[in-house]
Structures are given as C-alpha cells and as structure tokens.
Design a protein around this motif. Structure first.
Motif, PDB file in Angstrom:
ATOM      1  N   MET A 362      18.580 -94.099  13.786  1.00  0.00           N
ATOM      2  CA  MET A 362      18.799 -94.916  12.518  1.00  0.00           C
ATOM      3  C   MET A 362      17.293 -95.771  12.429  1.00  0.00           C
ATOM      4  SD  MET A 362      22.603 -95.976  12.637  1.00  0.00           S
ATOM      5  CE  MET A 362      22.496 -96.651  14.391  1.00  0.00           C
ATOM      6  N   ASP A 363      16.856 -95.755  11.305  1.00  0.00           N
ATOM      7  CA  ASP A 363      15.945 -96.858  10.936  1.00  0.00           C
ATOM      8  C   ASP A 363      16.325 -97.532   9.486  1.00  0.00           C
ATOM      9  OD1 ASP A 363      14.850 -95.802   8.346  1.00  0.00           O
ATOM     10  OD2 ASP A 363      14.364 -93.922   9.402  1.00  0.00           O
ATOM     11  N   SER A 364      15.410 -98.546   9.354  1.00  0.00           N
ATOM     12  CA  SER A 364      15.673 -99.498   8.318  1.00  0.00           C
ATOM     13  C   SER A 364      14.858 -99.414   7.005  1.00  0.00           C
ATOM     14  CB  SER A 364      15.603-101.068   8.830  1.00  0.00           C
ATOM     15  OG  SER A 364      16.563-101.132   9.869  1.00  0.00           O
ATOM     16  N   GLY A 365      14.308 -97.919   6.874  1.00  0.00           N
ATOM     17  CA  GLY A 365      13.224 -98.069   5.536  1.00  0.00           C
ATOM     18  C   GLY A 365      14.002 -97.649   4.582  1.00  0.00           C
ATOM     19  N   SER A 366      13.303 -97.091   3.646  1.00  0.00           N
ATOM     20  CA  SER A 366      13.812 -96.741   2.145  1.00  0.00           C
ATOM     21  C   SER A 366      14.597 -95.534   2.120  1.00  0.00           C
ATOM     22  CB  SER A 366      12.786 -96.691   1.233  1.00  0.00           C
ATOM     23  OG  SER A 366      11.934 -95.643   1.692  1.00  0.00           O
ATOM     24  N   GLY A 367      14.708 -94.656   3.282  1.00  0.00           N
ATOM     25  CA  GLY A 367      15.375 -93.435   3.319  1.00  0.00           C
ATOM     26  C   GLY A 367      15.091 -92.286   2.378  1.00  0.00           C
ATOM     27  N   ILE A 368      15.682 -91.271   2.042  1.00  0.00           N
ATOM     28  CA  ILE A 368      15.410 -90.103   1.462  1.00  0.00           C
ATOM     29  C   ILE A 368      15.928 -90.055   0.176  1.00  0.00           C
ATOM     30  CG2 ILE A 368      15.112 -87.711   1.572  1.00  0.00           C
ATOM     31  CD1 ILE A 368      14.903 -87.872   4.435  1.00  0.00           C
ATOM     32  N   ALA A 369      15.502 -89.931  -1.009  1.00  0.00           N
ATOM     33  CA  ALA A 369      16.140 -89.533  -2.158  1.00  0.00           C
ATOM     34  C   ALA A 369      17.598 -88.612  -2.218  1.00  0.00           C
ATOM     35  CB  ALA A 369      15.110 -89.154  -3.212  1.00  0.00           C
ATOM     36  N   ALA A 370      18.343 -88.948  -2.894  1.00  0.00           N
ATOM     37  CA  ALA A 370      19.705 -88.013  -2.464  1.00  0.00           C
ATOM     38  C   ALA A 370      19.521 -86.760  -2.970  1.00  0.00           C
ATOM     39  CB  ALA A 370      20.986 -88.942  -3.425  1.00  0.00           C
ATOM     40  N   GLN A 371      18.670 -86.459  -3.851  1.00  0.00           N
ATOM     41  CA  GLN A 371      18.474 -85.141  -4.217  1.00  0.00           C
ATOM     42  C   GLN A 371      17.605 -84.329  -3.379  1.00  0.00           C
ATOM     43  OE1 GLN A 371      17.481 -87.741  -5.920  1.00  0.00           O
ATOM     44  NE2 GLN A 371      15.394 -87.654  -6.764  1.00  0.00           N
ATOM     45  N   ASP A 412      23.467 -84.042  11.209  1.00  0.00           N
ATOM     46  CA  ASP A 412      23.809 -84.335   9.912  1.00  0.00           C
ATOM     47  C   ASP A 412      22.622 -85.554   9.395  1.00  0.00           C
ATOM     48  OD1 ASP A 412      25.645 -84.997   7.744  1.00  0.00           O
ATOM     49  OD2 ASP A 412      25.505 -86.976   8.488  1.00  0.00           O
ATOM     50  N   ILE A 413      22.050 -85.347   8.256  1.00  0.00           N
ATOM     51  CA  ILE A 413      21.108 -86.273   7.832  1.00  0.00           C
ATOM     52  C   ILE A 413      21.506 -86.746   6.748  1.00  0.00           C
ATOM     53  CG2 ILE A 413      18.703 -86.539   7.215  1.00  0.00           C
ATOM     54  CD1 ILE A 413      18.197 -83.759   8.349  1.00  0.00           C
ATOM     55  N   ARG A 414      21.497 -88.364   6.414  1.00  0.00           N
ATOM     56  CA  ARG A 414      22.358 -88.962   5.441  1.00  0.00           C
ATOM     57  C   ARG A 414      21.607 -90.562   5.441  1.00  0.00           C
ATOM     58  NH1 ARG A 414      28.322 -89.342   5.752  1.00  0.00           N
ATOM     59  NH2 ARG A 414      27.981 -87.348   6.400  1.00  0.00           N
ATOM     60  N   ASN A 415      21.536 -90.845   4.420  1.00  0.00           N
ATOM     61  CA  ASN A 415      21.100 -92.620   4.243  1.00  0.00           C
ATOM     62  C   ASN A 415      22.190 -93.385   4.665  1.00  0.00           C
ATOM     63  OD1 ASN A 415      18.480 -91.841   3.050  1.00  0.00           O
ATOM     64  ND2 ASN A 415      19.600 -91.274   1.108  1.00  0.00           N
ATOM     65  N   ARG A 416      21.669 -94.520   5.183  1.00  0.00           N
ATOM     66  CA  ARG A 416      22.693 -95.477   5.538  1.00  0.00           C
ATOM     67  C   ARG A 416      22.859 -96.371   4.567  1.00  0.00           C
ATOM     68  NH1 ARG A 416      19.754 -98.761  10.001  1.00  0.00           N
ATOM     69  NH2 ARG A 416      21.918 -99.644  10.399  1.00  0.00           N
ATOM     70  N   GLU A 417      24.149 -96.905   4.298  1.00  0.00           N
ATOM     71  CA  GLU A 417      24.496 -98.094   3.318  1.00  0.00           C
ATOM     72  C   GLU A 417      23.761 -99.238   3.168  1.00  0.00           C
ATOM     73  OE1 GLU A 417      28.601 -98.882   3.500  1.00  0.00           O
ATOM     74  OE2 GLU A 417      29.185 -96.772   3.200  1.00  0.00           O
ATOM     75  N   GLU A 418      23.279 -99.664   4.628  1.00  0.00           N
ATOM     76  CA  GLU A 418      22.553-100.862   4.633  1.00  0.00           C
ATOM     77  C   GLU A 418      20.932-100.671   4.532  1.00  0.00           C
ATOM     78  OE1 GLU A 418      24.107 -99.283   6.989  1.00  0.00           O
ATOM     79  OE2 GLU A 418      25.773-100.551   8.034  1.00  0.00           O
ATOM     80  N   GLY A 419      20.586 -99.155   4.171  1.00  0.00           N
ATOM     81  CA  GLY A 419      19.058 -98.877   3.973  1.00  0.00           C
ATOM     82  C   GLY A 419      18.447 -98.226   5.040  1.00  0.00           C
ATOM     83  N   GLY A 420      17.955 -97.072   5.083  1.00  0.00           N
ATOM     84  CA  GLY A 420      17.331 -96.367   5.955  1.00  0.00           C
ATOM     85  C   GLY A 420      18.130 -94.918   6.238  1.00  0.00           C
ATOM     86  N   LEU A 421      17.248 -94.209   7.106  1.00  0.00           N
ATOM     87  CA  LEU A 421      17.773 -93.081   7.193  1.00  0.00           C
ATOM     88  C   LEU A 421      18.432 -92.923   8.659  1.00  0.00           C
ATOM     89  CD1 LEU A 421      17.573 -90.191   5.965  1.00  0.00           C
ATOM     90  CD2 LEU A 421      15.630 -89.941   7.841  1.00  0.00           C
ATOM     91  N   GLN A 422      19.524 -92.007   8.794  1.00  0.00           N
ATOM     92  CA  GLN A 422      20.534 -91.908  10.029  1.00  0.00           C
ATOM     93  C   GLN A 422      20.671 -90.226  10.082  1.00  0.00           C
ATOM     94  OE1 GLN A 422      24.258 -94.108  10.294  1.00  0.00           O
ATOM     95  NE2 GLN A 422      25.171 -92.005   9.994  1.00  0.00           N
ATOM     96  N   ILE A 423      20.049 -90.167  11.466  1.00  0.00           N
ATOM     97  CA  ILE A 423      20.076 -88.759  11.790  1.00  0.00           C
ATOM     98  C   ILE A 423      21.418 -88.604  13.016  1.00  0.00           C
ATOM     99  CG2 ILE A 423      19.133 -86.772  12.865  1.00  0.00           C
ATOM    100  CD1 ILE A 423      17.065 -89.092  11.184  1.00  0.00           C
TER     101      ILE A 423
END
Length: 450
Positions: A362-371, A412-423
């Motif tokens: 996990m990181d604490s960046g801006s993640g990836i747009a949902a689309q 599984d690749i998704r955005n974290r609720e706290e912000g950032g990307l989670q693999i």
C-alpha cells in the motif's frame, strides 16, 4: 464451505432420485389399486358364473343333485337372510361393498342379492326376477391388501438398481464437465493447460474441442508475442550499452548526466520487457515471505536514491513461502511503482486470510481514478501520458499480475479509503503448502546432516 448440491453431480443425484421415488410410488399405488380391482372383478365373474350354472342346471337337469357347496332355498325358508340396511352397508368392509355393487351391476336388473349371516362360511343369496327359489353360492374370500409383501421387496430391488444406473450415468456426464471446468480454471490463472479429453455427449465434445482449439491459439499467440518482445529487448541491450559508454565519455557534465538517465530509463524498460516476455515456471528455491520482505526492503533503501519511507507489517510466519525470484520481482515492481507514482509511507503487509495467505503493498498517494482501475494491470497501458519519459513502459502492474497468477494466486488492485493504492495478492493455502514443504523439508534435512 462447499455444498454437494451446488455441483452438477449433486443436482443430478437429487433430480434422479426424486424422479425415481415419484415414479416408483406412483407405480406401486397403481399396481395395488389395479390388483384390488382385478381381484374384485374376478370374484364377481366367478359368482355370476356359478349363479348362471345353477340356473342352467335347474332348467336342464332338475333331477340331478347339486354340488355340496351350492344349494337352492325356497323363499319361505327361515334361513333366508334379511335385506341390506344402511347400517349393514357401513359396517361392511370397503372391498366387500364394492364387490356387492359390482355383482348387482353384473347380474340382470331386478336381481336381489344378499349375504349370508355372519359367523358361517361366506355365501351369496341371489334371486332373479324369474327365479322361483334363492340360489346360494359360496363367495371367494377377498383378501385385504397386505402392507408388506413381495411387491415391496421387488420395488426396493428395482429402485436400487435404477438409482445405481442413474448415478453411474450422471457420473459419466459429470466427469468430462469437471475436467473441462478445472482446465478453464487453470487457463484463467495462466497455468499450463494440457488438452482436455473430448468425451461425453456430442455438445460436450464440441465444447471441449472448441476450448482446446482456443487454448492452442492463445498459447501460440502468447508464444509469438513473448519471442518478439524477448528478441527486441535482447537486441536493444547491445546498442544501449554502447550509448551509455559513449555518454560516459562526453565532456559536458550536464549533457552527459541527461543522456545517462535516458539510457538507464531505456535499459529499465528493456528489462521489464524481458521479465514480461519470460513465460517459464519459476524454478528458484522457495523462501519465507516475511524474511524475504525484510531483506528486499533493506536492499531497496540502500540502492534507491530518495527512497520513501517503507514500513512492514509481517505477521504470516514461517508457513508462508514463495519462490524467491517471483517474490523479488513482485516487490521490486511494486516498490518502484509506489516510489514513482505514490507517496510515503509505503506499507508491506503479510497475514493469513480466510481463503489463503495475503501479501499486500500500500502507498499513501492519490491512487488511480475509479474508471482506470480495470485498465491498471493491462500491459503497455500508461494511465498518465506524462509518465512516458520516466523509464516506465506500463508493464509494472501487468508483470505483477502475471507473476501472481503464474504462482497460483489472485491479484486485486483498488484504492484505499484513506488514500493511495492497495495491491492485494492472495495465494491459496494448498499452493503455498508445496513451497513451504520444500523449504522446511530442506531445512530439516540440513539440520539432520549437521
């Protein structure tokens, strides 16, 4: 928890047994009813025949004696039974009542039918409209239906044989379907998929043939692509090495550093091409994931300039083991990706999940747009066009997903609720168990040798 009824075989078993039970119960009921009616009809015909025979005997041979079981009684005799009343009819067994009704229908109109007094042998008293006397004939006793007889035994034997035959047929149908389903699962996980035997009904054989043909074509396409990528990447290494050598010989430091960075970026892309094109199984020795994560994080901090803060939460223990080369490539790509596009802190986590062992980055960046999440793991896809010059080819997450699937896991690749990307990478227990057994078996062997 797997439910047997969810499988094709389980549902076929329930369906077959249900149909057989209903059909056999219906068959048994019909047979019992038909047997009772047949017995009643036989007794009616026998009684009518005796009455007609006595009438003919009286008409043709009045001087000849009658059989001992048959007699003729005058109407004035006190032995003549009384007519039926409603009370008598209600007390009478149902089968005997049907017999009396059927006999009256069988005999001519106006015939009086009575039954002898209870306590003696069952006899019928019959007097037609033209008869001068009562004709008394014996009655064939009507046996009440028995609750248990040989029919039940035969029914059980036939039912058991039918069930076994039906289960065998269902198993014969389910076996090729199960083989095909397993092959589809292996193919979906990117594992080697041998041809599935083409067995069963015609439609199933056609489906299996189509699947085998699809697998061959996809494997051929993957092989051609891998050969092309590997060839191009390998051929680029030599000119890149010459470019770097010439760049090192430049006098102007600013231009030299820029060219070296570009050459390094191109070399990194070439290396990613080679990793992505590699399609063979990882034959490296297994390693404990927790220990390997600690080692990779230390190496990453030492060699990466400006490496962000990397934290570890390693709780899986010794039973979580993966091939060392696969684990190195996974974490290297994910850490590079988090370094380039994410923000600190970066967290590496291991734990035991409900469905398998979990490795999560996990990181604490801006993640990836949902689309764009669904496109994140596609090869050669860069979600931000401005990143094209930073030494990234859009293969990082594609390599991660391919390595995970090749190791038998799911990514599984998704955005974290706290912000950032989670693999999140999940590896089934049975897949990891083989690596753990190899690792701990070697350790145990070495301990015994010391």
């Amino acid at each position: 928890m797997r439910r047997p009824i969810d499988s094709l075989f389980g549902r076929l078993v329930v369906l077959v047994i249900g149909v057989l039970v209903l059909s056999h119960v219906a068959w048994f009921t019909v047979i019992r009813l038909e047997r009772d009616q047949t017995q009643t009809r036989y007794a009616v015909e026998e009684a009518a025949f005796l009455v007609d025979a006595v009438r003919q005997h009286i008409a043709n041979s009045p001087d000849q004696p009658l059989p001992s079981s048959v007699r003729v009684v005058e109407p004035s005799s006190p032995d003549v039974p009384k007519p039926f009343t409603d009370v008598d009819t209600n007390r009478m067994p149902a089968s005997f009542g049907r017999f009396i009704d059927d006999l009256r229908d069988r005999l001519p109109d106006g015939t009086d039918v009575r039954v002898g007094e209870p306590g003696g042998p069952p006899r019928l008293w019959v007097r037609g409209a033209k008869d001068a006397n009562w004709i008394v004939v014996p009655v064939q006793p009507l046996r009440p239906p028995r609750s248990r007889d040989r029919m039940l035994l035969w029914l059980a034997i036939i039912f058991s044989t039918a069930v076994m035959a039906a289960l065998f047929a269902a198993w014969q149908l389910q076996t090729p379907l199960r083989s095909l389903a397993q092959a589809v699962g292996r193919f979906g996980r990117g594992e080697p998929t041998p041809p599935v035997p083409e067995r069963g009904p015609r439609e199933l054989r056609q489906l299996t043939h189509g699947f085998n043909q699809m697998v061959r074509e996809v494997e051929q396409t993957e092989s051609d692509r891998a050969v092309m990528l590997a060839g191009v990447a390998h051929d680029l290494k030599t000119p890149l090495a010459r470019l770097r050598l010439r760049a090192e010989m430049m006098d102007e430091a600013k231009v030299r550093d820029g060219v070296v960075r570009d050459v390094d970026s191109m070399a990194h892309i070439v290396d990613q091409f080679l990793v992505f094109a590699h399609d063979g199984a990882d034959r490296s020795e297994p390693a404990e994931v927790d220990q390997q994560c600690e080692r990779i994080v230390r190496s990453y901090r030492a060699v990466t300039v400006g490496a962000p803060s990397v934290q570890t939460r390693l709780t899986a223990g010794r039973d979580f083991a993966l091939p060392a080369a696969t684990l190195d490539r996974l974490l290297s790509n994910l850490l590079d990706n988090a370094h380039a596009y994410g923000a600190p802190p970066i967290v590496i986590e291991t734990l035991r999940g409900a469905n398998g062992w979990i490795l999560r980055v996990m990181d604490s960046g801006s993640g990836i747009a949902a689309q764009d999440l669904i496109k994140a793991s596609r090869p050669f896809v860069r979600l931000d066009p401005a990143r094209g010059g930073s030494g990234h080819s859009g293969l990082g997450l594609a390599i991660v997903e391919r390595l995970v699937r090749r190791a038998g896991g799911e990514c599984d690749i998704r955005n974290r609720e706290e912000g950032g990307l989670q693999i999140t990478m999940t590896f089934p227990f049975d897949v990891v168990a083989r690596s753990a057994e190899m690792l701990h078996g070697d350790e145990l062997h070495e301990a015994r040798m010391m």
